[in-house]
Design an enzyme around this catalytic site. Structure first.
Site, mmCIF file in Angstrom:
data_model
loop_
_atom_site.group_PDB
_atom_site.id
_atom_site.type_symbol
_atom_site.label_atom_id
_atom_site.label_comp_id
_atom_site.label_asym_id
_atom_site.label_seq_id
_atom_site.Cartn_x
_atom_site.Cartn_y
_atom_site.Cartn_z
ATOM 1 N N SER A 56 113.927 94.322 -22.729
ATOM 2 C CA SER A 56 114.554 95.638 -22.926
ATOM 3 C C SER A 56 113.727 96.740 -22.275
ATOM 4 O O SER A 56 114.215 97.856 -22.104
ATOM 5 C CB SER A 56 114.744 95.929 -24.423
ATOM 6 O OG SER A 56 113.491 96.009 -25.080
ATOM 7 N N HIS A 57 112.473 96.440 -21.911
ATOM 8 C CA HIS A 57 111.634 97.449 -21.280
ATOM 9 C C HIS A 57 110.936 96.935 -20.020
ATOM 10 O O HIS A 57 109.913 97.457 -19.606
ATOM 11 C CB HIS A 57 110.641 98.031 -22.298
ATOM 12 C CG HIS A 57 111.361 98.840 -23.331
ATOM 13 N ND1 HIS A 57 112.008 98.245 -24.393
ATOM 14 C CD2 HIS A 57 111.617 100.162 -23.413
ATOM 15 C CE1 HIS A 57 112.612 99.188 -25.116
ATOM 16 N NE2 HIS A 57 112.387 100.352 -24.550
ATOM 17 N N ASP A 187 104.687 95.420 -32.185
ATOM 18 C CA ASP A 187 105.280 96.602 -31.558
ATOM 19 C C ASP A 187 106.747 96.613 -31.935
ATOM 20 O O ASP A 187 107.493 95.725 -31.529
ATOM 21 C CB ASP A 187 105.115 96.480 -30.037
ATOM 22 C CG ASP A 187 105.835 97.593 -29.287
ATOM 23 O OD1 ASP A 187 106.144 98.624 -29.901
ATOM 24 O OD2 ASP A 187 106.061 97.418 -28.073
ATOM 25 N N ASP A 197 118.137 97.215 -26.295
ATOM 26 C CA ASP A 197 118.823 95.959 -26.646
ATOM 27 C C ASP A 197 120.313 96.194 -26.921
ATOM 28 O O ASP A 197 121.121 95.287 -26.709
ATOM 29 C CB ASP A 197 118.143 95.304 -27.854
ATOM 30 C CG ASP A 197 116.882 94.566 -27.451
ATOM 31 O OD1 ASP A 197 116.844 94.010 -26.328
ATOM 32 O OD2 ASP A 197 115.913 94.569 -28.229
ATOM 33 N N PRO A 314 103.563 87.907 -34.864
ATOM 34 C CA PRO A 314 104.007 88.853 -33.847
ATOM 35 C C PRO A 314 103.095 88.728 -32.632
ATOM 36 O O PRO A 314 101.878 88.637 -32.782
ATOM 37 C CB PRO A 314 103.846 90.224 -34.511
ATOM 38 C CG PRO A 314 103.405 89.999 -35.906
ATOM 39 C CD PRO A 314 103.194 88.546 -36.132
#
Ligand code: NDP
Ligand SMILES: O=C(O)C1=NCCCC1
Length: 346
Positions: A56-57, A187, A197, A314
């Site tokens: 998404s980035h 994050d 997204d 994560p």
């Protein structure tokens, strides 16, 4: 079975090395008016996101960067002004430029202050953050420091209990060193889903899970297009995520001198996509803490979590993807690569 004759065979995806992708992106930024330093900083950031599977980035954002630069909304040549304001406080006016070059300009001073005072704050204002936040904190943890960052974005999230959007998707990123492994890093957007997204789901024609957004009438919807066209997102976790998002507005905007998410207006800049807001970073030197080494304590916590049955921390998925990209390259579909090469001027 072979393809029907009237259909051209689909072009295969290609794998680029991290350096090849960085160079391609650098060329795009330079061609669209950034300075060499800004081009390099943004290219490394965006290629890193793509390498780690933070889609998404990653390169998905490049057309948005380009249209924003073309619109004149952001200054791709900005030179950040770093101010040493107190023993534990650094301020940066990013000069209406991107946030990452502002962080890069202040980084050495921030680390020096964190190591001498035990803690230091970096307050960036007048900046645009259009990227994932983990690249801003992870490197500190590799240097043995703990880092926390928040950034606010553009209005698209309805605060819990309110009936119109006010907050941004306002991410929080945290990084802490471990004694025997890569740092602990998380994050996350404080919205139920990142705006990026939602855009990707709309493009693919996919539905969202329930509870992520509302349509233009404020009714719950799973349709990403309804969210993007007049609707809005919801915070994650109801009042809890909403409180965290409010905190991000206060730390990233009020404390830095940046805009709240609802305060900027890009309507006079058609094509502009980046939010003109603020970012706060807090860096702590854990060697000043009492007791056993912090990194050993991190390791112990993770050991216990795994012992309790946890399979995925994560950051694990990103590191797996990073290792895969290092071994086989960063896979880009043919259309995306053609588009990027065209933006780079062929
Ligand atoms: N610049 C800006 O203004 C904004 C940027 N963003 C960016 O969007 C990106 C995506 O945010 P978001 O969609 O909230 O992120 P995700 O919900 O995908 O992930 C959030 C965090 O949780 C971890 N995680 C996810 N699933 C699991 C699981 N099952 N078990 C354990 N850990 C898990 C992720 O690790 P892992 O990465 O390893 O999967 C990540 O650290 C972020 O990089 C954020 O910075 C978002 C909003 C605004
Ligand atoms: O995905 C998001 O949410 C955002 N990313 C970049 C900046 C705007 C919000």
């Amino acid at each position: 079975m072979s393809a029907p004759h009237d259909l051209a065979p689909a072009k295969a995806s290609q794998n680029l090395s991290f350096d090849e992708l960085t160079q391609l992106l650098e060329k795009i930024f330079l061609r669209h008016g950034t300075s060499a330093d800004v081009a390099r900083t943004l290219a490394l950031n965006c290629a890193g996101a793509e390498r780690d599977g933070a889609h998404s980035h990653g390169v998905f954002r490049i057309p948005g960067y380009v249209s924003t630069l073309q619109s004149g909304w952001v200054n791709g040549q900005a030179i950040p002004l770093v101010e040493d304001v107190a023993s534990g406080f650094v301020r940066v006016d990013a000069g209406n430029g991107f946030a990452q070059p502002a962080l890069a300009a202040a980084r050495a001073l921030l680390v020096e202050k964190a190591r001498s005072a035990g803690i230091a704050v970096l307050a960036i204002r007048n900046s645009h953050h259009f990227a994932a936040l983990w690249p801003d904190v992870e490197p500190f943890a590799y240097e043995g420091l703990v880092a926390l960052s928040v950034v606010n974005s553009m209005t698209c999230v309805v605060p819990h209990g309110a009936d119109r959007p006010l907050f941004g998707t306002n991410p929080i990123a945290f990084a802490a060193p471990r004694a025997a492994s890569d740092p602990i890093v998380f994050d996350l957007a404080t919205s139920a889903i990142a705006h990026g997204d939602v855009q990707i789901a709309a493009r693919k024609g996919e539905r969202l899970a329930t509870g992520m957004g509302v349509d233009s009438l404020g009714q719950p919807t799973e349709d990403p297009k309804a969210i993007l066209e007049g609707g809005a997102l919801l915070p994650f976790g109801g009042h809890k995520g909403s409180a965290l998002s409010m905190m991000v507005e206060l730390l990233a905007a009020a404390l830095t001198g940046g805009n709240f998410s609802f305060e900027f207006d890009w309507s006079n800049h058609p094509g502009a996509k980046t939010p003109w807001t603020g970012q706060l970073l807090i860096v702590i030197d854990p060697s000043k803490a009492a007791g056993q080494s912090f990194a050993e304590r991190s390791e112990e916590l993770v050991r216990q979590m795994h012992g309790a049955g946890l399979k995925r921390l994560p950051g694990d998925r990103r590191h797996q993807q990073r290792a895969k990209s290092a071994a086989g390259g960063i896979e880009l579909d043919a259309q995306t690569l053609d588009n990027l090469r065209a933006l780079a001027g062929g």
